[in-house]
Write a protein that holds these residues in place. Sequence first.
Motif, PDB file in Angstrom:
ATOM      1  N   CYS A  11       0.677  -1.256  -0.041  1.00 45.11           N
ATOM      2  CA  CYS A  11      -0.020  -0.005  -0.033  1.00 45.11           C
ATOM      3  C   CYS A  11       1.003   1.333   0.141  1.00 45.11           C
ATOM      4  N   GLU A  12       1.920   1.351   0.743  1.00 50.25           N
ATOM      5  CA  GLU A  12       2.786   2.262   0.894  1.00 50.25           C
ATOM      6  C   GLU A  12       3.460   2.702  -0.506  1.00 50.25           C
ATOM      7  N   LYS A  13       3.806   1.389  -1.242  1.00 51.10           N
ATOM      8  CA  LYS A  13       4.541   1.486  -2.399  1.00 51.10           C
ATOM      9  C   LYS A  13       3.447   2.087  -3.602  1.00 51.10           C
ATOM     10  N   LEU A  14       2.105   1.919  -3.480  1.00 50.66           N
ATOM     11  CA  LEU A  14       1.119   2.259  -4.391  1.00 50.66           C
ATOM     12  C   LEU A  14       0.517   3.526  -3.977  1.00 50.66           C
ATOM     13  N   ASN A  15       0.792   3.868  -3.009  1.00 53.86           N
ATOM     14  CA  ASN A  15       0.434   5.448  -2.450  1.00 53.86           C
ATOM     15  C   ASN A  15      -0.927   5.250  -2.337  1.00 53.86           C
ATOM     16  N   ILE A  16      -1.587   4.187  -1.764  1.00 51.22           N
ATOM     17  CA  ILE A  16      -2.945   4.123  -1.585  1.00 51.22           C
ATOM     18  C   ILE A  16      -3.516   3.942   0.037  1.00 51.22           C
ATOM     19  N   LYS A  17      -2.688   4.668   0.782  1.00 53.25           N
ATOM     20  CA  LYS A  17      -2.922   4.792   2.130  1.00 53.25           C
ATOM     21  C   LYS A  17      -4.173   5.175   2.593  1.00 53.25           C
ATOM     22  N   ASN A  18      -4.750   6.252   1.978  1.00 49.56           N
ATOM     23  CA  ASN A  18      -5.981   6.868   2.461  1.00 49.56           C
ATOM     24  C   ASN A  18      -7.254   6.435   1.811  1.00 49.56           C
ATOM     25  N   THR A  19      -7.326   5.252   1.104  1.00 50.98           N
ATOM     26  CA  THR A  19      -8.268   5.051   0.600  1.00 50.98           C
ATOM     27  C   THR A  19      -8.811   3.814   1.151  1.00 50.98           C
ATOM     28  N   GLU A  20      -9.950   3.103   0.725  1.00 50.69           N
ATOM     29  CA  GLU A  20     -10.633   1.963   1.145  1.00 50.69           C
ATOM     30  C   GLU A  20      -9.505   0.689   1.288  1.00 50.69           C
ATOM     31  N   SER A  21      -8.703   0.642  -0.019  1.00 48.50           N
ATOM     32  CA  SER A  21      -7.897  -0.252   0.145  1.00 48.50           C
ATOM     33  C   SER A  21      -6.717  -0.240   1.068  1.00 48.50           C
ATOM     34  N   ALA A  24      -7.811  -1.705   4.324  1.00 49.65           N
ATOM     35  CA  ALA A  24      -7.745  -2.845   4.070  1.00 49.65           C
ATOM     36  C   ALA A  24      -6.437  -3.422   4.478  1.00 49.65           C
ATOM     37  N   CYS A  25      -5.386  -2.721   3.993  1.00 48.76           N
ATOM     38  CA  CYS A  25      -4.064  -3.225   4.157  1.00 48.76           C
ATOM     39  C   CYS A  25      -3.630  -3.021   5.679  1.00 48.76           C
ATOM     40  N   VAL A  26      -3.987  -1.979   6.450  1.00 50.36           N
ATOM     41  CA  VAL A  26      -3.633  -1.681   7.715  1.00 50.36           C
ATOM     42  C   VAL A  26      -4.421  -3.024   8.573  1.00 50.36           C
ATOM     43  N   VAL A  27      -5.614  -3.394   8.186  1.00 47.03           N
ATOM     44  CA  VAL A  27      -6.174  -4.571   8.738  1.00 47.03           C
ATOM     45  C   VAL A  27      -5.319  -5.614   8.627  1.00 47.03           C
ATOM     46  N   GLY A  28      -4.964  -5.823   7.289  1.00 46.63           N
ATOM     47  CA  GLY A  28      -4.200  -6.968   7.034  1.00 46.63           C
ATOM     48  C   GLY A  28      -2.854  -7.139   7.774  1.00 46.63           C
ATOM     49  N   ASP A  29      -2.176  -5.768   8.119  1.00 46.79           N
ATOM     50  CA  ASP A  29      -0.791  -5.805   8.714  1.00 46.79           C
ATOM     51  C   ASP A  29      -1.440  -6.124  10.114  1.00 46.79           C
TER      52      ASP A  29
END
Length: 111
Positions: A11-21, A24-29
Amino acid sequence: GGAWDNSKKLCEKLNIKNTESGKACVVGDTVGDPFKDTSGPSLDILLKLMAMVSLLIAPLLDGKHDWEDFWIGIIPFAIGVVATFVLMYFKILTWKDPLAQHTTGDGDEMQ
């Protein structure tokens, strides 16, 4: 566990931190950390179980000659080969990179 834990890095690499995805990445972490930390002891128990089962089955194999019942192993092998070709035919099993379509926020392709 390791894949979920590494989702935050993607998510950090794709720059999608502040989206719904990104959420979901934070939950996955969060979920991936405990799984990653507990997988080592779980595998240890699995290895011990496999060793015990092999020691218990060894007397059943005593007295068998090398190629006496070889045909029994051909059946699961054939099922595995057929299942592999069916999965490849329906494009469930492919060599494609599932993340190849994603790009970073700058428009550059992810490497």
